[in-house]
Write a protein that holds these residues in place. Structure first.
Motif, short mmCIF file in Angstrom:
data_model
loop_
_atom_site.label_atom_id
_atom_site.label_comp_id
_atom_site.label_asym_id
_atom_site.label_seq_id
_atom_site.Cartn_x
_atom_site.Cartn_y
_atom_site.Cartn_z
N ARG A 109 0.83 -1.20 0.00
CA ARG A 109 0.00 0.00 0.00
C ARG A 109 0.87 1.26 0.00
N GLY A 110 1.97 1.20 0.72
CA GLY A 110 2.77 2.42 0.91
C GLY A 110 3.78 2.70 -0.19
N ILE A 111 3.46 2.39 -1.43
CA ILE A 111 4.43 2.68 -2.50
C ILE A 111 4.25 4.10 -3.02
N PHE A 112 5.18 4.53 -3.83
CA PHE A 112 5.18 5.86 -4.46
C PHE A 112 3.80 6.17 -5.03
N GLY A 113 3.36 7.42 -4.87
CA GLY A 113 2.01 7.81 -5.29
C GLY A 113 1.68 7.46 -6.73
N ALA A 114 2.60 7.76 -7.65
CA ALA A 114 2.33 7.47 -9.07
C ALA A 114 2.26 5.97 -9.33
N SER A 115 3.02 5.19 -8.57
CA SER A 115 2.96 3.73 -8.72
C SER A 115 1.59 3.22 -8.27
N GLN A 116 1.05 3.82 -7.18
CA GLN A 116 -0.29 3.44 -6.72
C GLN A 116 -1.33 3.76 -7.79
N GLN A 117 -1.17 4.94 -8.42
CA GLN A 117 -2.08 5.36 -9.50
C GLN A 117 -2.01 4.37 -10.66
N MET A 118 -0.81 4.02 -11.02
CA MET A 118 -0.60 3.11 -12.16
C MET A 118 -1.27 1.77 -11.90
N PHE A 119 -1.01 1.19 -10.73
CA PHE A 119 -1.58 -0.13 -10.43
C PHE A 119 -3.08 -0.05 -10.17
N GLY A 120 -3.49 1.00 -9.44
CA GLY A 120 -4.87 1.08 -8.99
C GLY A 120 -5.83 1.63 -10.02
N ASN A 121 -5.38 2.58 -10.84
CA ASN A 121 -6.31 3.28 -11.74
C ASN A 121 -6.05 3.07 -13.23
N ILE A 122 -4.81 2.90 -13.61
CA ILE A 122 -4.53 2.81 -15.06
C ILE A 122 -4.57 1.36 -15.53
N MET A 123 -3.85 0.50 -14.83
CA MET A 123 -3.75 -0.89 -15.29
C MET A 123 -5.10 -1.64 -15.35
N PRO A 124 -6.03 -1.36 -14.42
CA PRO A 124 -7.32 -2.08 -14.50
C PRO A 124 -8.02 -1.88 -15.85
N ARG A 125 -7.79 -0.72 -16.52
CA ARG A 125 -8.40 -0.49 -17.84
C ARG A 125 -7.89 -1.49 -18.87
N PHE A 126 -6.74 -2.08 -18.59
CA PHE A 126 -6.15 -3.06 -19.52
C PHE A 126 -6.27 -4.48 -18.97
N GLY A 127 -7.10 -4.64 -17.95
CA GLY A 127 -7.38 -5.97 -17.44
C GLY A 127 -6.37 -6.50 -16.45
N VAL A 128 -5.42 -5.66 -16.03
CA VAL A 128 -4.46 -6.09 -15.00
C VAL A 128 -4.90 -5.46 -13.68
N THR A 129 -5.25 -6.29 -12.72
CA THR A 129 -5.77 -5.77 -11.46
C THR A 129 -4.72 -5.89 -10.35
N SER A 130 -4.92 -5.15 -9.28
CA SER A 130 -3.97 -5.17 -8.17
C SER A 130 -4.69 -5.23 -6.83
N SER A 131 -4.04 -5.87 -5.87
CA SER A 131 -4.48 -5.81 -4.48
C SER A 131 -3.38 -5.10 -3.72
N PHE A 132 -3.78 -4.22 -2.82
CA PHE A 132 -2.79 -3.49 -2.03
C PHE A 132 -2.77 -4.02 -0.61
N VAL A 133 -1.57 -4.28 -0.14
CA VAL A 133 -1.41 -4.84 1.20
C VAL A 133 -0.96 -3.74 2.15
N THR A 134 -1.67 -3.58 3.24
CA THR A 134 -1.29 -2.60 4.25
C THR A 134 -0.30 -3.26 5.21
N GLY A 135 0.74 -2.51 5.54
CA GLY A 135 1.75 -3.05 6.44
C GLY A 135 2.74 -3.91 5.67
N SER A 136 3.70 -4.45 6.39
CA SER A 136 4.78 -5.15 5.70
C SER A 136 4.87 -6.63 6.09
N ALA A 137 3.88 -7.13 6.84
CA ALA A 137 3.93 -8.53 7.28
C ALA A 137 3.89 -9.47 6.08
#
Ligand SMILES: *Cc1c(COP(=O)(O)O)cnc(C)c1O
Length: 390
Positions: A109-137
């Motif tokens: 979850r805590g990655i660079f803002g633009a990386s979060q945008q890329m995974f969370g908002n841009i890639m889903p339009r191309f069928g690649v989805t992401s799950s974000f993990v909070t914390g580092s466990a």
């Protein structure tokens, strides 16, 4: 310079990858040319088909860019490296070359803002989805895996909260699931941490940051095994987010002082972190080199130092945080990091201002948080600048 493993990192930083031209220049040459000429039609055909090695067009390869790639690969202990126009284009090229529609990414979850945008908002339009993990466990990453997970993406330490992730543990989890572990090594650089040695498959760099080190140009890179990097290269040469030779030349020279900069800036960061921790107006300091950091022990195992980024929360909220920024006379108010000039950022309203408030809260980025990317000025002067607004 092909017998890479014989030299230590200090030596590789100034020597690896250099190819001299017929003129015997001592310093690496800058080849500002978009294309290369052939001696005959047959040679042109052989170069294009790949039958003959050699440069064709600078969207594919360029000798100055190649020198940078070889040097960074040597520093990371990687078989191969491909340079890109920026850190974000390194991430984009990696995803578009290795994943396809229907694939899934597990990202911190805590990655660079633009990386979060890329995974969370841009890639889903191309069928690649992401799950974000909070914390580092590591267990939380395992729990987020799906049958279609193709890669785990982390940044360690993360930006801006310097959360530390266990590279070896996450590499095992990724590999058990048939996925790749990709590590954004921007904050440490190979001078402090070598993720491939710990089991990572690919390393992402924003060369814009410490690799250049003086805030001059944008650049990026992907390092790793030959087969994976070759896939990224095939995408790159067609799609074109290529590093310019001029930028490659700047960053290549930046690598020569990488280690001494990283060590000096880390030492200053540790000193500053201790001073901030003792200041009554500071609520909390986030720095992996401090024993108060929740993953201090892991950080000290995985990294040579705590790095040069110090984040801290002031007592209060946005008003108090902004007062510290506005009280500075020397520190640069800018979102960049990795410069020899110390920079000061309010992540919630800048680098992480475009992600949703919920995602920001989940990342732990509060209104009272400030990020200092410590440069080479005297720590007394940096501290005095910050104290004015504290
Ligand atoms: C800056 C940064 C990026 C993006 O790099 P650019 O060169 O700006 O595209 C990626 N990851 C991290 C950790 C960064 O700090």
């Amino acid at each position: 310079m092909n017998e890479k493993p014989q030299y230590q990192i200090d030596t590789l930083a100034v020597r690896a990858g250099q190819e001299r031209s017929q003129f015997g220049e001592h310093s690496e040459a800058l080849y500002l040319t978009s294309s290369f000429v052939f001696t005959s039609a047959a040679q042109a055909a052989a170069r294009f088909s790949g039958e003959e090695d050699g440069n064709v067009y600078s969207r594919f390869t360029n000798p100055t860019v190649t020198m940078f790639q070889e040097r960074l690969a040597a520093l990371e202990g990687a078989e191969a490296c491909i340079a890109t126009a920026s850190g974000m284009s390194a991430i984009l090229s990696t995803i578009l070359s290795l994943l396809k529609s229907g694939d899934h990414i597990v990202a911190a979850r805590g990655i660079f803002g633009a990386s979060q945008q890329m995974f969370g908002n841009i890639m889903p339009r191309f069928g690649v989805t992401s799950s974000f993990v909070t914390g580092s466990a590591p267990a939380a990453f395992r729990a987020a895996l799906q049958a279609n997970t193709k890669l785990i993406f982390i940044e360690t330490p993360s930006n801006p909260l310097t959360e530390v992730f266990d590279i070896a543990a996450l590499a095992d989890i990724a590999h058990e699931a048939g996925a790749l572990l990709v590590v954004d090594n921007c904050f440490c650089t190979p001078a402090l941490q070598r993720p491939l040695d710990l089991g990572a498959d690919l390393i992402i760099h924003s060369a814009t940051k410490y690799l250049d080190g003086q805030g001059r140009v944008l650049g990026g890179a992907v390092c790793g095994g030959k087969a994976l990097v070759e896939e990224v290269f095939k995408f790159m040469r067609t799609a074109g987010p290529t590093l310019s030779p001029f930028n490659a030349w700047i960053i290549l020279k930046g690598l020569e002082t990488l280690k001494i900069r990283m060590l000096a800036q880390s030492a200053a960061a540790l000193d500053l972190a201790r001073r901030l921790e003792a200041h009554p107006a500071v609520a909390r300091v986030f720095y992996p080199g401090l024993p108060s950091h929740p993953q201090h022990a892991l950080a000290m195992r995985q990294q040579a130092t705590g790095g040069a980024i110090v984040a801290f929360e002031v007592k209060g909220g946005r008003t108090e945080a902004w007062r510290v920024i506005d009280g500075c006379r020397m520190l640069s108010i800018t979102a960049n990091l990795g410069d020899v000039k110390t920079t000061l950022t309010h992540p919630a309203s800048t680098t992480h201002g475009r992600i949703s408030p919920e995602a920001r809260a989940e990342s732990g980025i509060t209104e009272s948080l400030l990020r200092v990317a410590v440069g080479l000025e005297a720590v007394d002067d940096i501290e005095a600048d910050l104290r004015r607004g504290l």
